[in-house]
Scaffold this motif. Structure first.
Motif, short mmCIF file in Angstrom:
data_model
loop_
_atom_site.label_atom_id
_atom_site.label_comp_id
_atom_site.label_asym_id
_atom_site.label_seq_id
_atom_site.Cartn_x
_atom_site.Cartn_y
_atom_site.Cartn_z
N PHE A 88 2.25 2.72 17.89
CA PHE A 88 0.98 2.03 17.73
C PHE A 88 0.52 2.16 16.28
N THR A 89 -0.03 1.09 15.73
CA THR A 89 -0.61 1.16 14.39
C THR A 89 -2.13 1.18 14.50
N VAL A 90 -2.77 1.86 13.54
CA VAL A 90 -4.23 2.01 13.57
C VAL A 90 -4.82 1.74 12.19
N THR A 91 -6.07 1.31 12.18
CA THR A 91 -6.74 0.98 10.92
C THR A 91 -7.22 2.24 10.20
N GLU A 92 -7.50 2.08 8.91
CA GLU A 92 -8.05 3.18 8.12
C GLU A 92 -9.40 3.63 8.68
N GLU A 93 -10.20 2.67 9.13
CA GLU A 93 -11.52 2.99 9.68
C GLU A 93 -11.37 3.87 10.93
N VAL B 105 6.31 8.67 25.41
CA VAL B 105 6.15 9.23 24.07
C VAL B 105 5.82 8.10 23.09
N PHE B 106 4.73 8.27 22.36
CA PHE B 106 4.28 7.24 21.43
C PHE B 106 4.19 7.78 20.01
N GLY B 107 4.51 6.91 19.06
CA GLY B 107 4.29 7.22 17.66
C GLY B 107 2.95 6.62 17.23
N ALA B 108 2.29 7.28 16.27
CA ALA B 108 1.01 6.79 15.73
C ALA B 108 1.18 6.61 14.23
N ALA C 25 17.38 6.58 14.65
CA ALA C 25 18.23 6.60 15.85
C ALA C 25 17.58 7.39 16.98
N VAL C 26 17.01 8.54 16.63
CA VAL C 26 16.35 9.37 17.66
C VAL C 26 15.15 8.62 18.25
N ILE C 27 14.37 8.00 17.38
CA ILE C 27 13.15 7.33 17.81
C ILE C 27 13.48 6.12 18.69
N ARG C 28 14.51 5.35 18.30
CA ARG C 28 14.92 4.20 19.13
C ARG C 28 15.34 4.65 20.52
N LYS C 29 15.97 5.83 20.58
CA LYS C 29 16.46 6.32 21.87
C LYS C 29 15.33 6.86 22.75
N ASN C 30 14.38 7.57 22.14
CA ASN C 30 13.44 8.38 22.94
C ASN C 30 12.00 7.91 22.97
N VAL D 106 2.61 11.74 25.45
CA VAL D 106 2.50 12.53 24.22
C VAL D 106 2.44 11.57 23.04
N ILE D 107 1.57 11.87 22.09
CA ILE D 107 1.47 11.05 20.88
C ILE D 107 1.68 11.96 19.67
N ALA D 108 2.52 11.51 18.73
CA ALA D 108 2.71 12.24 17.47
C ALA D 108 2.63 11.23 16.33
N PRO D 109 2.15 11.68 15.16
CA PRO D 109 2.14 10.80 13.99
C PRO D 109 3.59 10.52 13.54
N VAL D 110 3.78 9.37 12.88
CA VAL D 110 5.11 9.09 12.34
C VAL D 110 5.03 8.66 10.88
N GLY D 111 5.76 9.40 10.04
CA GLY D 111 5.90 9.05 8.63
C GLY D 111 7.40 8.88 8.39
N GLY D 112 8.08 9.96 8.04
CA GLY D 112 9.54 9.94 7.94
C GLY D 112 10.21 10.07 9.30
N GLY D 113 9.46 10.53 10.28
CA GLY D 113 9.98 10.54 11.65
C GLY D 113 10.52 11.88 12.12
N GLY D 114 10.43 12.92 11.32
CA GLY D 114 10.95 14.22 11.74
C GLY D 114 10.17 14.79 12.93
N LEU D 115 8.85 14.73 12.84
CA LEU D 115 8.02 15.25 13.93
C LEU D 115 8.19 14.41 15.19
N LEU D 116 8.16 13.07 15.03
CA LEU D 116 8.28 12.21 16.22
C LEU D 116 9.66 12.35 16.86
N SER D 117 10.70 12.56 16.05
CA SER D 117 12.05 12.78 16.59
C SER D 117 12.08 14.06 17.42
N GLY D 118 11.57 15.14 16.86
CA GLY D 118 11.57 16.41 17.58
C GLY D 118 10.69 16.35 18.82
N THR D 119 9.51 15.74 18.67
CA THR D 119 8.57 15.62 19.78
C THR D 119 9.18 14.84 20.94
#
Lengths: 322, 322
Positions: free
Chosen positions: A253-258, A200-203, A243-248, A174-187
């Motif tokens: 992954f980082t991606v370019t603007e292009e 589980v990956f953050g984007a 804390a949630v993200i470190r655990k789960n 599963v991949i979810a975007p990460v900004g403040g991390g609320g979605l990635l934490s829940g995901t």
């Protein structure tokens, strides 16, 4: 620090179920062919207010006491959380205040107003936002519903993945975007709770890679002057989401603007759905790292579809009569 | 002249069912609120090749004899029918030739090529198209599959309305765009066949109002130099589609270019789906004539979602770093 559990997310789902849209899971044989993966898109662009944020805001508001409800809710945001909190408050019949920077686009101001929230403008910087919000809380007693540094908000956001894995239980990633991390934490909490072996990956945009830096070094780094088209991913992790993200979470992954722009365009063109740049970071991860996902059943959280249509990255000015 | 019947459309549906997408029927509480109607959008933008045209092309090809299949198929079109015929031919394992004007946009040429058809370019005028096609038919014996002046194509197009009325049997009105009249013929035949009291309306750009003129005067008028953003609706009715429309359609409404563009934008913004201008004419009819549809359960055929994203009518040039 108490971290959310799968059970907390299940309870959140039961609580908000009758207020949210059960969004569709879409597939595209053409994008599968291009990436070599088998992708399932959980389309939160079709959620109320056009973003997953309504899940978290609704869950947080439904857990307020009667006394707290009387005081109303407040947040500072110029994005989807502001609209989500405004609609969730109206749905629950309570008052909402939103602190927005004076530079916020007119379309966003109108959306929040349209959902009935009271708007307070401040100078466009973090200190002014926080001060204005603190002053209003002091004055009115309103309850702060933070966009992501909030246990109940995180549980609400996790319900999208609950629905996704109910529909496609065989997902491997599963991949979810990460900004403040609320979605990635829940995901990640939902996914690992249901299927411990799932990856589980953050984007994250390379131009706003504070979560990646924090995850990689183990030390929380704030976001510093990010410049990215993915305007929902400018914020920094909080102690709780970190804390949630470190655990789960298995990796970020980082991606370019292009990559973000071309992935957004690919989804628009092939799937005929409108997604915002902050959602396109997920497919961009797949496009930049095909070897990781080849042949894998991969879930992608399409976080939202709120785009300023008169300012698109792939548009030239329109000439009539051509 | 034999006109298609509901039964012909049912047989077409049984024939093509396993090849097409059963597209979703979507609703928008926000657009219902704006229009005062209760609208059900049949989303053929999610159909294969991004348009309803695949239904008709597939149905026509499946009814060829083995001998005809060996000869292959041909059409002249620079739009969705060309892509639809190319994919339908590939699906059936037969050869397709497409005559396109030399001015056809690169993206459309690529799409048709991508589906495996052989392309023949000609001067961008009707006479050259027809001559090139006639020459190729003479030379190769290929079977012409006309975009709309074809009984089997019309029956295929009608299957979208069959699905729509199966899902929402209580519809009181249906609106479909009208260009050459294949979709409106199929739509009206299916709708009146299932629910004789249903009202069926055509939607046409004011700047290409030949169908309206023909319908109103009872005499077939050709399309003369139409200039509209709805580039799928430039063609003229044929004797066959005119006969079906006169029999089954209650009225044809014309709409302005401004209405088409603002209706397209409304659907993009509120529903987060990509529709082409030729599909937006339907909602534009509702926006221009709210009194006709107020409180009515109205089905709308969203005919397709193929848009050139770098030439949008509501876009300004994008400036990075803002």
């Amino acid at each position: 620090m108490v971290l959310p559990s799968l059970n907390d997310i299940k309870k959140a789902h039961a609580r908000i179920e009758k207020y949210i849209h059960k969004t569709p899971v879409m597939t595209s044989s053409q994008i599968n062919k291009i990436t070599g993966a088998e992708i399932f898109f959980k389309c939160e662009n079709f959620q109320k207010v056009g973003a997953f944020k309504f899940r978290g805001a609704m869950n947080a508001i439904l857990q307020l006491s009667d006394e707290e409800k009387k005081r109303g809710v407040i947040t500072h945001s110029s994005g989807n959380h502001a609209a989500a909190l405004a609609l969730a408050a109206r749905t629950a019949g309570i008052k909402a205040m939103v602190v927005m920077p004076s530079s916020a686009p007119d379309v966003k101001v109108k959306a929040v107003k349209g959902y009935g929230a009271e708007i307070f403008f401040c100078e466009p910087n973090q200190a002014a936002r926080e001060q204005t919000t603190a002053d209003l809380i002091k004055e009115t007693g309103a309850i702060l519903i933070h966009p992501y540094d909030n246990f109940n908000v995180i549980c609400g956001q996790g319900t999208a993945t609950l629905e996704l894995l109910e529909e496609i239980p065989s997902l491997e990633m599963v991949i979810a975007p990460v900004g403040g991390g609320g979605l990635l934490s829940g995901t990640s909490t939902a996914a690992k709770g249901i299927t411990p072996r799932i990856k589980v990956f953050g984007a994250e945009p390379l131009n706003a890679s504070d979560a990646w830096k924090s995850f990689t070094t183990g030390v929380l780094h704030p976001s510093v002057s990010p410049r990215t088209i993915a305007d929902g991913l400018l914020t920094s992790l909080s102690e709780l989401t970190f804390a949630v993200i470190r655990k789960n979470v298995d990796n970020i992954f980082t991606v370019t603007e292009e990559s973000i722009i071309s992935s957004m365009r690919l989804i628009w063109e092939r799937m005929k759905i409108i997604i915002e740049p902050s959602s396109a970071v997920t497919l961009a991860v797949l496009m930049e790292n095909p070897e990781v996902f080849r042949g894998r059943k991969t879930g992608i959280i399409i976080s939202g579809g709120n785009v300023e249509l008169d300012r698109l990255p792939f548009s030239k000015p329109y000439e009539t009569g051509q």
